[in-house]
Design a protein around this motif. Sequence first.
Motif, PDB file in Angstrom:
ATOM      1  N   GLU A 365      -0.542  -1.929  -6.368  1.00 47.49           N
ATOM      2  CA  GLU A 365      -0.148  -0.523  -6.390  1.00 47.49           C
ATOM      3  C   GLU A 365      -0.072   0.086  -4.994  1.00 47.49           C
ATOM      4  O   GLU A 365       0.544   1.153  -4.825  1.00 47.49           O
ATOM      5  CB  GLU A 365      -1.112   0.274  -7.267  1.00 47.49           C
ATOM      6  N   GLU A 366      -0.661  -0.566  -4.002  1.00 48.34           N
ATOM      7  CA  GLU A 366      -0.570  -0.050  -2.635  1.00 48.34           C
ATOM      8  C   GLU A 366       0.867  -0.070  -2.110  1.00 48.34           C
ATOM      9  O   GLU A 366       1.181   0.649  -1.156  1.00 48.34           O
ATOM     10  CB  GLU A 366      -1.463  -0.879  -1.705  1.00 48.34           C
ATOM     11  N   GLU A 367       1.725  -0.892  -2.720  1.00 46.75           N
ATOM     12  CA  GLU A 367       3.110  -1.016  -2.256  1.00 46.75           C
ATOM     13  C   GLU A 367       4.057  -0.016  -2.909  1.00 46.75           C
ATOM     14  O   GLU A 367       5.228   0.084  -2.524  1.00 46.75           O
ATOM     15  CB  GLU A 367       3.610  -2.439  -2.506  1.00 46.75           C
ATOM     16  N   ILE A 368       3.560   0.728  -3.887  1.00 47.46           N
ATOM     17  CA  ILE A 368       4.435   1.643  -4.616  1.00 47.46           C
ATOM     18  C   ILE A 368       5.000   2.729  -3.710  1.00 47.46           C
ATOM     19  O   ILE A 368       6.188   3.079  -3.788  1.00 47.46           O
ATOM     20  CB  ILE A 368       3.686   2.243  -5.829  1.00 47.46           C
ATOM     21  N   GLY A 369       4.188   3.268  -2.828  1.00 43.18           N
ATOM     22  CA  GLY A 369       4.659   4.337  -1.943  1.00 43.18           C
ATOM     23  C   GLY A 369       5.817   3.904  -1.054  1.00 43.18           C
ATOM     24  O   GLY A 369       6.806   4.624  -0.896  1.00 43.18           O
TER      25      GLY A 369
END
Length: 383
Positions: A365-369
């Motif tokens: 989820e850290e890559e969603i931004g």
Amino acid sequence: MRTVVDKELADWAVAHRRYLHENPELSGQEYETCVYIRRCLEELQIEILDYPAPNLVGFLRGTEGQKTIALRADIDALPIVEEGEKPYLSKVAGVAHVCGHDGHTAILLAVAKWLSENRSMIRHNILFLFQSSEEMSPSGAEALVQQGAIDGADAVFGMHLMQSLEKGKIGYHYGAMMASSDDFRIKITGKGGHGSSPHETVDPTYVAGHILLGLQAIVSRKVNPVQPAVISVGQVLAGSNYNIIPNEAVMTGTIRTFSEETRQFIFEEVKRLAEGMSTTFGAVGEVSYILGTPPLVNDKEMSRFAESVIRESYGEHVAVEIEPVMGADDFSFYGQKRPSTYLMFGMGGEKSQYPHHHPRFDIDEEEIGTAIDLFLQLVSRFE
């Protein structure tokens, strides 16, 4: 325009992603998912166009409105029992988002939110394609194309969160990137009898063996070696007992290619082989196909544009030209109609260790931004 997605928007997307993860729906059944997406878009005052569920298309008019960009997210889940300890496990028995489509949907919702709140900065019209049935036929992308959803689009962009690509990398490719995917079924009808008297029968299993070997010769001796192709038989069904020669045998498998020409050639060769070999041994061969997705071929100009955006926005070290894969994606239908490119967003690492379709698969989820930001960069820089 340089857009930087803040933590608040990324967290908003993560919250929606987790809701979608807990409430998955199978291909062709994503009606509640569409209700959820529609509610989000209506709160953002995004126009909902008139296309039948379980597809959903949103529209935002740009300040100039002379060009239209389509952005795609697939919304379906898989028939699999999820495993693991994460607090947002699927609540639906035997159904789970273990490919990343929940992330894709949340990313596009967040893109819609940012664009809606910054309308004065958006020159081009934007189509938001929330598309059903990527995992199974009939394809949601094919339906939208047939219904004219992208007829006015000047470009179509899609991306896939990719566990097999290193976290922090964004993959692009020029030309054929993913294979076609078609199923075939060969039915061989012979004449059954006792296993001790094969001379009184027409043994369909014997014929099936010759066809099985011959199928591999199509790739190795018929297809141009510079044109990748795969024919795999996944199932052979025949007989009811060890000493009975059956009346029929059935073989099923998959065909993968990177060009329409090779795809059609293999169809013809499989039919010729199965029917001819069956006739040679006194049996009858019947071949049927279930057409899946065509090859996914990225438009060179769109790929060149996407590559430049990645390099200029995130640095030379982020952009990776990836190798083609024999997997398939129905994003290919958009590419047959309008200029398009498909990107792979790397997330492989400690927080995403299991491959796609694995019961323990999860996205990072850290890559969603950054994925949200990439869509916004493509929109803002498109000329």
